[in-house]
Design an enzyme around this catalytic site. Structure first.
Site, PDB file in Angstrom:
ATOM      1  N   ASN A  48      42.573  46.661  43.108  1.00  0.00           N
ATOM      2  CA  ASN A  48      41.922  46.897  41.818  1.00  0.00           C
ATOM      3  C   ASN A  48      42.801  47.727  40.883  1.00  0.00           C
ATOM      4  O   ASN A  48      42.863  47.469  39.681  1.00  0.00           O
ATOM      5  CB  ASN A  48      40.555  47.562  42.012  1.00  0.00           C
ATOM      6  CG  ASN A  48      39.476  46.533  42.306  1.00  0.00           C
ATOM      7  OD1 ASN A  48      39.747  45.329  42.290  1.00  0.00           O
ATOM      8  ND2 ASN A  48      38.272  46.972  42.585  1.00  0.00           N
ATOM      9  N   LYS A  76      32.378  41.651  30.261  1.00  0.00           N
ATOM     10  CA  LYS A  76      33.075  40.364  30.321  1.00  0.00           C
ATOM     11  C   LYS A  76      32.016  39.269  30.312  1.00  0.00           C
ATOM     12  O   LYS A  76      30.811  39.568  30.310  1.00  0.00           O
ATOM     13  CB  LYS A  76      33.966  40.268  31.559  1.00  0.00           C
ATOM     14  CG  LYS A  76      33.203  40.251  32.872  1.00  0.00           C
ATOM     15  CD  LYS A  76      34.150  39.917  34.002  1.00  0.00           C
ATOM     16  CE  LYS A  76      33.381  39.516  35.229  1.00  0.00           C
ATOM     17  NZ  LYS A  76      34.212  39.078  36.315  1.00  0.00           N
ATOM     18  N   PHE A  79      45.218  37.670  34.980  1.00  0.00           N
ATOM     19  CA  PHE A  79      45.004  39.061  34.565  1.00  0.00           C
ATOM     20  C   PHE A  79      46.089  39.541  33.595  1.00  0.00           C
ATOM     21  O   PHE A  79      46.514  40.689  33.619  1.00  0.00           O
ATOM     22  CB  PHE A  79      44.845  39.995  35.783  1.00  0.00           C
ATOM     23  CG  PHE A  79      43.440  39.911  36.323  1.00  0.00           C
ATOM     24  CD1 PHE A  79      42.996  38.748  36.934  1.00  0.00           C
ATOM     25  CD2 PHE A  79      42.547  40.956  36.162  1.00  0.00           C
ATOM     26  CE1 PHE A  79      41.684  38.621  37.383  1.00  0.00           C
ATOM     27  CE2 PHE A  79      41.238  40.842  36.593  1.00  0.00           C
ATOM     28  CZ  PHE A  79      40.814  39.673  37.205  1.00  0.00           C
ATOM     29  N   LYS A 101      12.130  45.497  44.619  1.00  0.00           N
ATOM     30  CA  LYS A 101      13.271  44.577  44.658  1.00  0.00           C
ATOM     31  C   LYS A 101      13.096  43.566  45.804  1.00  0.00           C
ATOM     32  O   LYS A 101      13.296  42.361  45.630  1.00  0.00           O
ATOM     33  CB  LYS A 101      14.536  45.408  44.893  1.00  0.00           C
ATOM     34  CG  LYS A 101      15.792  44.799  44.348  1.00  0.00           C
ATOM     35  CD  LYS A 101      16.903  45.820  44.606  1.00  0.00           C
ATOM     36  CE  LYS A 101      18.170  45.473  43.913  1.00  0.00           C
ATOM     37  NZ  LYS A 101      19.254  46.381  44.293  1.00  0.00           N
ATOM     38  N   GLY A 157      43.182  42.296  25.585  1.00  0.00           N
ATOM     39  CA  GLY A 157      41.833  42.373  25.015  1.00  0.00           C
ATOM     40  C   GLY A 157      41.399  43.811  24.845  1.00  0.00           C
ATOM     41  O   GLY A 157      42.240  44.721  24.771  1.00  0.00           O
ATOM     42  N   CYS A 195      33.893  48.252  38.643  1.00  0.00           N
ATOM     43  CA  CYS A 195      34.935  48.537  39.645  1.00  0.00           C
ATOM     44  C   CYS A 195      36.198  49.189  39.103  1.00  0.00           C
ATOM     45  O   CYS A 195      36.575  50.266  39.561  1.00  0.00           O
ATOM     46  CB  CYS A 195      35.313  47.255  40.372  1.00  0.00           C
ATOM     47  SG  CYS A 195      34.003  46.650  41.412  1.00  0.00           S
TER      48      CYS A 195
HETATM   49  C1  UDX Z   1      36.751  43.266  39.722  1.00  0.00           C
HETATM   50  C2  UDX Z   1      37.763  42.616  40.678  1.00  0.00           C
HETATM   51  O1  UDX Z   1      38.389  41.510  40.022  1.00  0.00           O
HETATM   52  C3  UDX Z   1      37.087  42.186  41.958  1.00  0.00           C
HETATM   53  O2  UDX Z   1      38.048  41.645  42.852  1.00  0.00           O
HETATM   54  C4  UDX Z   1      36.452  43.443  42.545  1.00  0.00           C
HETATM   55  O3  UDX Z   1      35.962  43.260  43.787  1.00  0.00           O
HETATM   56  C5  UDX Z   1      35.411  43.992  41.588  1.00  0.00           C
HETATM   57  O4  UDX Z   1      36.083  44.331  40.378  1.00  0.00           O
HETATM   58  P1  UDX Z   1      34.903  42.464  37.992  1.00  0.00           P
HETATM   59  O5  UDX Z   1      34.723  43.911  37.660  1.00  0.00           O
HETATM   60  O6  UDX Z   1      33.708  41.618  38.211  1.00  0.00           O
HETATM   61  O7  UDX Z   1      35.823  42.286  39.296  1.00  0.00           O
HETATM   62  O8  UDX Z   1      35.684  41.825  36.758  1.00  0.00           O
HETATM   63  P2  UDX Z   1      37.143  41.247  36.432  1.00  0.00           P
HETATM   64  O9  UDX Z   1      37.027  39.810  36.180  1.00  0.00           O
HETATM   65  O10 UDX Z   1      38.132  41.670  37.425  1.00  0.00           O
HETATM   66  O11 UDX Z   1      37.411  41.983  35.034  1.00  0.00           O
HETATM   67  C6  UDX Z   1      37.452  43.407  34.933  1.00  0.00           C
HETATM   68  C7  UDX Z   1      37.795  43.836  33.523  1.00  0.00           C
HETATM   69  O12 UDX Z   1      39.117  43.438  33.186  1.00  0.00           O
HETATM   70  C8  UDX Z   1      36.902  43.214  32.449  1.00  0.00           C
HETATM   71  O13 UDX Z   1      36.628  44.182  31.473  1.00  0.00           O
HETATM   72  C9  UDX Z   1      37.737  42.071  31.870  1.00  0.00           C
HETATM   73  O14 UDX Z   1      37.403  41.741  30.565  1.00  0.00           O
HETATM   74  C10 UDX Z   1      39.114  42.699  31.964  1.00  0.00           C
HETATM   75  N1  UDX Z   1      40.208  41.711  32.012  1.00  0.00           N
HETATM   76  C11 UDX Z   1      40.347  40.888  33.073  1.00  0.00           C
HETATM   77  C12 UDX Z   1      41.104  41.636  30.946  1.00  0.00           C
HETATM   78  O15 UDX Z   1      40.978  42.382  29.955  1.00  0.00           O
HETATM   79  N2  UDX Z   1      42.145  40.759  31.007  1.00  0.00           N
HETATM   80  C13 UDX Z   1      42.326  39.943  32.077  1.00  0.00           C
HETATM   81  O16 UDX Z   1      43.311  39.171  32.065  1.00  0.00           O
HETATM   82  C14 UDX Z   1      41.399  39.994  33.134  1.00  0.00           C
END
Ligand code: UDX
Length: 432
Positions: free
Chosen positions: A211, A324, A252, A35, A256, A263
């Site tokens: 989270n 996502k 958020f 890496k 879906g 996370c």
């Molecule tokens: C998340 C947190 O947002 C971030 O602050 C943290 O540090 C790491 O975890 P991430 O996992 O990259 O980030 O994705 P995020 O955009 O938060 O989406 C998480 C999940 O929620 C995805 O499956 C996404 O599709 C879903 N989601 C998000 C929804 O279904 N609806 C929404 O309105 C937003």
């Protein structure tokens, strides 16, 4: 300032590169020699828009270095960020902190002058106390300070989230270190980021509570979507209608598939596990975890209904399989439950994802990667829009598919139902 980032995973690499871009001297350390060799050649281990350019720029101007030598890297630095993984423990819901504690032991052997040791990894409340104990076994307490500085980086938006954070949280039980860390973030604070200084345990909990709250918001709207579907209401109207209330906020609230990623699933479980240790019942979060775990089954039930309970030999196309858009990450993606289930039921599946073939599906029967959207859609009975990539937002289905019998299950509510119906196809969305 001289910084050392331990762990060049998502958090360590993005944060390290961004800190170097702000003018700091940064060494990113990892025990994975391949890496590190790759990074030195500008080969980036993860898909993250904009990251490659920043790595190349800062590596060239020598503010960013890569190394496998942990001890030397720590010795050369004033601030050491621990950015190793904290996955869910095997056979438990708690976080596996073995990497954190083994790094803490290594750090304790290399403290040659005062250092601030910071956890950027997501760690349960009291982990900072444990790290302090490990360090104190070898080093005098006036030689180090342990702080918590959680990250809030979303995959696919990580660089933007680093440069324009809503807030920077520093948890430190020592004022001098908190001031030093505020200075480190001053270029972002001067651009409008709010700075919050708390004690160490509070910062640890802010991350988990954030989270868990976001996961709750998503699960809430997903359940409201279930009601909308039965009551002939469009959940998109509800998201807008409630989101405009500033106390609720519009983000958020996109209904879906089950939430996934590295996370939310892991952190919701871990906060419940921590609370259990304190004999506190986080019943709301427990119910969110449960609801989310049932969501893929619910959506699969709908697939079965859409296909008139005949899944066998049906041609199903998945557009997008990552959890996502703008990431190649498959961790806890709902497609990992849906595709194997449909394959087992005898469906013929083609999937297309802008980040390419996924090894996760390579051993499944009748599941094949298509090289383009067109190839994936061709001949399908059902198209499932699983991930909200921009590439899927203006597909001309009429051009790609001749039969009017095509059904579209838009799990991200990307399309206008009326528009799809006016093209003669059958449209199904989430909560509409
Ligand atoms: C998340 C947190 O947002 C971030 O602050 C943290 O540090 C790491 O975890 P991430 O996992 O990259 O980030 O994705 P995020 O955009 O938060 O989406 C998480 C999940 O929620 C995805 O499956 C996404 O599709 C879903 N989601 C998000 C929804 O279904 N609806 C929404 O309105 C937003």
């Amino acid at each position: 300032m001289k910084l050392c980032m331990i762990g060049t995973g998502y958090v360590g690499l993005v944060s390290g590169v961004c800190f170097s871009d702000l003018g700091n001297e940064v060494i990113c350390v990892d025990k994975d020699q391949d890496k590190i060799n790759n990074l030195k050649q500008g080969i980036i281990p993860i898909y993250e828009p904009g990251l490659e350019e920043l790595v190349l720029k800062n590596y060239k101007n020598k503010r960013l270095k890569f190394s496998t030598n942990l001890s030397n890297s720590i010795k050369k630095s004033d601030i050491v960020f621990i950015c190793v993984g904290t996955p869910t423990k095997k056979n438990s819901t708690g976080a596996d902190l073995s990497q954190i504690f083994s790094v803490a032991k290594e750090i304790s052997k290399s403290i040659n002058k005062f250092k601030i040791i910071i956890t950027k990894s997501t760690v349960p409340v009291t982990t900072g106390d444990e790290i302090e104990k490990i360090l104190s076994k070898k080093v005098n307490k006036n030689k180090f300070s342990v702080a918590s500085n959680p990250e809030f980086l979303r995959e696919g938006e990580a660089i933007r989230d680093f440069i324009y954070p809503d807030r920077v949280v520093i948890g430190s039980n020592d004022k001098k270190s908190a001031t030093k860390l505020r200075n480190l973030y001053s270029p972002l604070i001067s651009k409008g980021a709010k700075f919050i200084s708390t004690n160490r345990r509070a910062a640890e909990l802010i991350k988990y509570a954030s989270n868990a709250f976001l996961a709750t918001k998503i699960t809430f709207i997903n359940e409201i979507a279930n009601l909308c579907e039965k009551a002939q209401i469009d959940v998109e109207d509800i998201s807008i209608g409630i989101g405009l209330d500033k106390r609720i906020g519009s983000r958020f609230l996109r209904a879906g598939p089950a939430y996934g990623g590295s996370c939310f699933p892991k952190d919701t479980k871990a906060i419940v596990n921590t609370a259990d240790k304190f004999k506190i019942n986080l019943s709301v979060i427990k119910s969110v975890i449960n609801s989310n775990s049932l969501r893929s089954k619910l959506l699969l039930k709908k697939v079965n209904e859409i296909l008139n309970k005949k899944i066998r030999n049906k041609n199903i196309c998945f557009l997008g399989v990552t959890f996502k858009a703008n990431t190649d990450d498959m961790r806890d993606s709902s497609s990992l439950e849906m595709i194997p289930f449909l394959s087992k039921k005898g469906a013929q599946i083609k999937y297309y994802d802008p980040t390419g073939f996924k090894k996760e599906f390579s051993n499944l029967k009748n599941v094949n990667f298509a090289n383009s959207i067109g190839e994936a859609v061709k001949g399908s009975d059902l198209v499932i829009l699983h991930t909200e990539w921009n590439d899927f937002k203006s597909i001309n289905f009429k051009k790609l598919h001749s039969s009017k019998n095509l059904k579209i299950y838009d799990m991200r509510n990307i399309y206008s139902p009326l528009k799809i119906k006016s093209q003669g196809f059958k449209y199904f969305g989430i909560g509409r």
